[in-house]
Design an enzyme around this catalytic site. Structure first.
Site, PDB file in Angstrom:
ATOM      1  N   HIS A  82       0.837  -1.197   0.000  1.00 22.91           N
ATOM      2  CA  HIS A  82       0.000   0.000   0.000  1.00 22.91           C
ATOM      3  C   HIS A  82       0.873   1.249   0.000  1.00 22.91           C
ATOM      4  O   HIS A  82       1.837   1.340   0.745  1.00 22.91           O
ATOM      5  CB  HIS A  82      -0.908   0.005   1.235  1.00 22.91           C
ATOM      6  N   ASP A 161     -14.703   3.626   7.832  1.00 25.53           N
ATOM      7  CA  ASP A 161     -13.616   4.453   7.303  1.00 25.53           C
ATOM      8  C   ASP A 161     -14.080   5.236   6.078  1.00 25.53           C
ATOM      9  O   ASP A 161     -13.720   6.398   5.905  1.00 25.53           O
ATOM     10  CB  ASP A 161     -12.400   3.583   6.950  1.00 25.53           C
ATOM     11  N   ARG A 168     -13.628  13.672   6.768  1.00 24.04           N
ATOM     12  CA  ARG A 168     -12.337  14.320   7.042  1.00 24.04           C
ATOM     13  C   ARG A 168     -11.902  15.188   5.872  1.00 24.04           C
ATOM     14  O   ARG A 168     -11.301  16.247   6.041  1.00 24.04           O
ATOM     15  CB  ARG A 168     -11.274  13.251   7.333  1.00 24.04           C
ATOM     16  N   SER A 183      -7.102   4.613   9.294  1.00 21.27           N
ATOM     17  CA  SER A 183      -7.869   4.522   8.052  1.00 21.27           C
ATOM     18  C   SER A 183      -7.219   3.500   7.109  1.00 21.27           C
ATOM     19  O   SER A 183      -7.865   2.562   6.617  1.00 21.27           O
ATOM     20  CB  SER A 183      -7.901   5.914   7.399  1.00 21.27           C
ATOM     21  N   LYS A 187      -8.435  -0.842   6.366  1.00 17.68           N
ATOM     22  CA  LYS A 187      -8.749  -1.443   5.067  1.00 17.68           C
ATOM     23  C   LYS A 187      -7.812  -2.599   4.758  1.00 17.68           C
ATOM     24  O   LYS A 187      -8.202  -3.619   4.203  1.00 17.68           O
ATOM     25  CB  LYS A 187      -8.674  -0.380   3.964  1.00 17.68           C
TER      26      LYS A 187
HETATM   27  N1  URA Z   1      -5.474   7.082   2.478  1.00 15.02           N
HETATM   28  C1  URA Z   1      -6.442   6.522   3.235  1.00 15.02           C
HETATM   29  O1  URA Z   1      -6.974   5.479   2.890  1.00 15.02           O
HETATM   30  N2  URA Z   1      -6.810   7.147   4.365  1.00 15.02           N
HETATM   31  C2  URA Z   1      -6.253   8.293   4.782  1.00 15.02           C
HETATM   32  O2  URA Z   1      -6.629   8.792   5.826  1.00 15.02           O
HETATM   33  C3  URA Z   1      -5.259   8.871   3.992  1.00 15.02           C
HETATM   34  C4  URA Z   1      -4.872   8.236   2.843  1.00 15.02           C
END
Ligand code: URA
Length: 433
Positions: A82, A161, A168, A183, A187
């Protein structure tokens, strides 16, 4: 329990318990807590921060708010990768086939782009016919057969999220370490991988502009991953300029394929090998980093990774002819040259501004309902540290409008030129494991 009391508790700098956090996440997801209270809560976290236990509890509560993907029908150690988001970041298209070519299964879910950063799924859709939505069985079968499948994120993955991130985005609470770490990791945890390699960007085009903050974010995510039993490593890498030379959907596929075909685009190739080496070590394909790096270099140079990429594209219905002949990828009508107005060294290429310029051409979305144009984008002709002469082409805009004047101006502003010699930026700052 009342949300107003929990907001106050955080506002006053106290730590929340696991029950408090579960209450917030559960009731926000099902609509009992309104956006205005959640905004106040996010702002309280922004200013007061969270302790490690609170971040871990928030991550697990969000990961558990929807579906969890069960990857156990896939044999072997599944490793995910990621990136925290950058401009021109097409490493996934090099790293994932490279890791697959080493026999390591990659079952990856990716997102779409929003704002100045592009999305892996949008980029793949630049390839005619490529399917980013597969059934669960197709996804698992493809990984078992070809070691690689890459699909869009399932609709109900960490819905807490999804809702909170959107909030946000409009309440100036994105760049908070506890909120970003929880966050991203929620995932990743719900996506089911056994091990995770994180590419944490630092610099002008990243969420975290300073090395200190980027390292802190990386440490936080590594500690969350390891605490929940997912072997996790983070690489902190530079985002003070776009990665590689191409920005845009078809453009980035093209550049990734060129690297898979042996072209040495230094930063892109190096970062891809770095991430792939860590992934294969976590998957226990190689005994150590050095062996992994050297073996993967060979797989990149002898075309094995390129073949794995083509097999993957074909397995999801994509047109492989456009990979063999890159001119068959979507093309724009106009190619507008942007020229330097002075001689000197390139001292800065503001990645965020270049990303915004590409978005204005149509390569990205300003709001989530915007439709993107896969053909448009920007080719940089120079990177930080290069010397250029007045009148040299510094970038080419691939556009479907014949006079993208405002984008030309934006790009000129994004590229700084000075008489003073400038070193190339460091690419890899730190590995945190
Ligand atoms: N990517 C995400 O999935 N969440 C965040 O808060 C920032 C970048």
């Amino acid at each position: 329990m009342r949300m107003v009391d929990l907001i106050q508790k955080k506002r006053d700098g106290n730590a929340l318990s696991a029950e408090d956090i579960q209450f917030i996440v559960h009731n926000y997801t099902n609509g009992n807590i309104p956006d205005y209270q959640m905004s106040a809560f996010a702002m309280a976290v922004y200013f007061q921060g969270m302790e490690d236990d609170e971040i871990a509890d928030l991550t697990l509560a969000m990961a558990g708010s929807g579906d969890s993907i069960d990857l156990t029908p896939i044999e072997g150690i599944k490793v995910d990768k990621h990136s925290t988001g950058g401009v021109g970041d097409k490493t996934s298209f090099i790293v994932t086939p490279l890791v697959a070519a080493a026999g390591v299964p990659v079952a990856k879910m990716s997102g779409r782009g929003l704002g100045h950063t592009g999305g892996t799924i949008d980029k793949l859709e630049a390839i005619e016919g490529f399917q980013t939505e597969l059934t669960r069985d197709q996804f698992i079968d493809n990984v078992n057969k070809h070691k690689l499948s890459l699909v869009g994120q399932s609709g109900n993955l960490a819905p807490a999220d999804k809702k909170l991130y959107a909030l946000r985005d409009v309440t100036a609470t994105v760049d908070s370490i506890p909120l970003i770490a929880s966050s991203i990791m929620s995932k990743k945890i719900a996506s089911g991988a056994d091990a995770i390699v994180l590419d944490v960007k630092t610099g002008s085009g990243a969420f975290m502009k300073t090395l200190e903050a980027s390292k802190a974010l990386a440490n936080e995510m590594v500690s969350i991953g390891n605490n929940v039993g997912r072997n996790t490593i983070a690489v902190v890498s530079d985002m003070n300029q776009p990665l590689g030379y191409e920005i845009g959907n078809a453009n980035e596929i093209k550049e990734a394929v060129e690297v898979l075909n042996g072209r040495n685009i230094e930063d892109l190739r190096k970062l891809s090998l770095e991430l792939a080496a860590h992934m294969t070590v976590l998957a226990e394909a190689y005994p150590d980093y050095k062996t992994a790096y050297q073996t993967l270099q060979k797989k990149l140079d002898n075309g094995e990774a390129y073949e794995a990429f083509k097999t993957f594209i074909a397995s999801q219905g994509g047109d492989v002819a456009s990979i063999d002949d890159l001119d068959q990828l979507p093309q724009t009508e106009y190619h507008v040259e942007v020229k330097a107005e002075q001689s000197g060294y390139v001292t800065g290429i503001d990645a965020e501004s270049v990303g915004v310029a590409a978005m204005h051409l149509g390569a990205g979305r300003a709001t989530k309902d915007d439709v993107i144009d896969h053909a448009v984008g920007i080719t940089l002709k120079h990177k930080i540290g290069d010397y250029i002469n007045n009148g040299d082409v510094i970038a080419v805009l691939h556009s479907n409008s014949n006079n993208p004047t405002s984008v030309i101006e934006q790009l000129k502003h994004a590229i700084a030129i000075s008489k003073e010699e400038q070193q190339k930026p460091v690419l890899l700052y730190k590995v945190i494991d």
